[in-house]
Write a protein that holds these residues in place. Structure first.
Motif, mmCIF file in Angstrom:
data_model
loop_
_atom_site.group_PDB
_atom_site.id
_atom_site.type_symbol
_atom_site.label_atom_id
_atom_site.label_comp_id
_atom_site.label_asym_id
_atom_site.label_seq_id
_atom_site.Cartn_x
_atom_site.Cartn_y
_atom_site.Cartn_z
ATOM 1 N N THR A 159 -2.930 -3.863 -16.822
ATOM 2 C CA THR A 159 -4.239 -3.692 -16.184
ATOM 3 C C THR A 159 -4.099 -2.921 -14.877
ATOM 4 N N LEU A 160 -3.102 -3.274 -14.065
ATOM 5 C CA LEU A 160 -2.861 -2.549 -12.819
ATOM 6 C C LEU A 160 -2.529 -1.089 -13.108
ATOM 7 N N PHE A 161 -1.670 -0.865 -14.097
ATOM 8 C CA PHE A 161 -1.251 0.500 -14.451
ATOM 9 C C PHE A 161 -2.453 1.351 -14.851
ATOM 10 N N ARG A 162 -3.365 0.748 -15.621
ATOM 11 C CA ARG A 162 -4.555 1.484 -16.053
ATOM 12 C C ARG A 162 -5.515 1.758 -14.897
ATOM 13 N N ASN A 163 -5.355 1.001 -13.821
ATOM 14 C CA ASN A 163 -6.220 1.144 -12.655
ATOM 15 C C ASN A 163 -5.546 1.984 -11.563
ATOM 16 N N ALA A 217 -6.130 2.255 -7.396
ATOM 17 C CA ALA A 217 -5.268 1.187 -6.868
ATOM 18 C C ALA A 217 -5.167 1.195 -5.350
ATOM 19 N N ASP A 218 -5.340 2.363 -4.714
ATOM 20 C CA ASP A 218 -5.229 2.416 -3.253
ATOM 21 C C ASP A 218 -6.400 1.739 -2.545
ATOM 22 N N SER A 219 -7.435 1.371 -3.325
ATOM 23 C CA SER A 219 -8.577 0.657 -2.732
ATOM 24 C C SER A 219 -8.386 -0.865 -2.768
ATOM 25 N N ILE A 220 -7.283 -1.319 -3.381
ATOM 26 C CA ILE A 220 -6.991 -2.759 -3.445
ATOM 27 C C ILE A 220 -6.558 -3.229 -2.058
ATOM 28 N N SER A 221 -7.316 -4.165 -1.486
ATOM 29 C CA SER A 221 -7.013 -4.618 -0.122
ATOM 30 C C SER A 221 -5.794 -5.542 -0.077
ATOM 31 N N SER A 222 -5.644 -6.405 -1.097
ATOM 32 C CA SER A 222 -4.482 -7.289 -1.183
ATOM 33 C C SER A 222 -3.947 -7.235 -2.611
ATOM 34 N N ILE A 239 0.823 -1.205 0.000
ATOM 35 C CA ILE A 239 0.000 0.000 0.000
ATOM 36 C C ILE A 239 0.863 1.264 0.000
ATOM 37 N N GLU A 240 2.013 1.214 0.687
ATOM 38 C CA GLU A 240 2.936 2.362 0.664
ATOM 39 C C GLU A 240 3.483 2.585 -0.744
ATOM 40 N N LEU A 241 3.810 1.497 -1.416
ATOM 41 C CA LEU A 241 4.294 1.611 -2.804
ATOM 42 C C LEU A 241 3.206 2.169 -3.721
ATOM 43 N N ILE A 242 1.978 1.685 -3.537
ATOM 44 C CA ILE A 242 0.862 2.158 -4.355
ATOM 45 C C ILE A 242 0.651 3.656 -4.154
ATOM 46 N N LEU A 243 0.678 4.111 -2.895
ATOM 47 C CA LEU A 243 0.459 5.531 -2.604
ATOM 48 C C LEU A 243 1.573 6.395 -3.195
ATOM 49 N N LEU A 244 2.807 5.912 -3.114
ATOM 50 C CA LEU A 244 3.928 6.630 -3.729
ATOM 51 C C LEU A 244 3.770 6.705 -5.243
#
Length: 196
Positions: A55-59, A63-68, A6-11
């Motif tokens: 797919t992840l990049f487009r989302n 992405a910060d709403s992904i729980s796992s 989640i820290e990586l996603i937020l960054l």
């Protein structure tokens, strides 16, 4: 200290592209291993894993709403593998149809000749749109009927690279012509010897 997913996603969402690269490095090998076990061909497995990260990049925004993150990537991978299986089944059905009926349907009517010319033009157009090296390899194989070894010698590349370019060309052409029912048949007729 290693950052959490989640820290990586937020960054990454804040514009740190290296964070996305870190996510890729964290999970790509594991996903590739799973994909390879399922499809049995490394280049196809690599393409599928690449599609997962696209797919992840487009989302990115959500992405910060992904729980796992791993669960998300794994489910996406599973869906991409199923899509690949469906495409393969569809292509086999086309091949079966081509082998059993398309040749019998051919005639010399003006309509058929015009339609065939139109389909050939569409195919030629898509061949010209292939990436340069990919297009060269494809033309030398399909139009000049050179072997992989001959193509490798002529272009100064390895036979393995020739095979990779051919697989890529076929994948692109199948994808671009998938919506043209008879175009796909024509493509498969032209490529039949390569596919078998």
């Amino acid at each position: 200290m290693e950052l959490s997913d989640i820290e990586l996603i937020l960054l990454w969402q804040k514009g740190e592209e290296l964070a996305f690269e870190a996510i890729y490095k964290r999970y790509a090998v594991q996903l590739l291993s799973i994909a390879y076990q399922k499809v049995g061909e490394r280049d196809i497995a690599e393409d599928i894993v690449q599609e997962v990260f696209i797919t992840l990049f487009r989302n990115k925004e959500a992405a910060d709403s992904i729980s796992s993150l791993f669960a998300y990537l794994y489910v996406t991978l599973k869906n991409k593998i199923l899509d690949a299986y469906r495409r393969d089944v569809l292509q086999r059905k086309y091949l079966h149809h081509v082998n059993t009926s398309f040749v019998d349907e051919r005639d010399n009517s003006p309509y058929f000749q015009i339609e065939t010319r139109d389909l050939e033009k569409k195919l030629e157009f898509e061949i010209e749109r292939l990436p340069p090296q990919c297009g060269k390899v494809f033309k030398l194989s399909r139009q000049k009927h050179l072997s992989n070894k001959e193509i490798a010698l002529q272009l100064g590349i390895s036979e393995n690279t020739v095979e990779q370019h051919m697989r890529k060309a076929l994948r692109i052409l199948r994808g671009n012509l998938l919506y043209y029912d008879k175009s796909m048949m024509l493509l498969l007729v032209m490529l039949h010897t390569h596919l078998n």
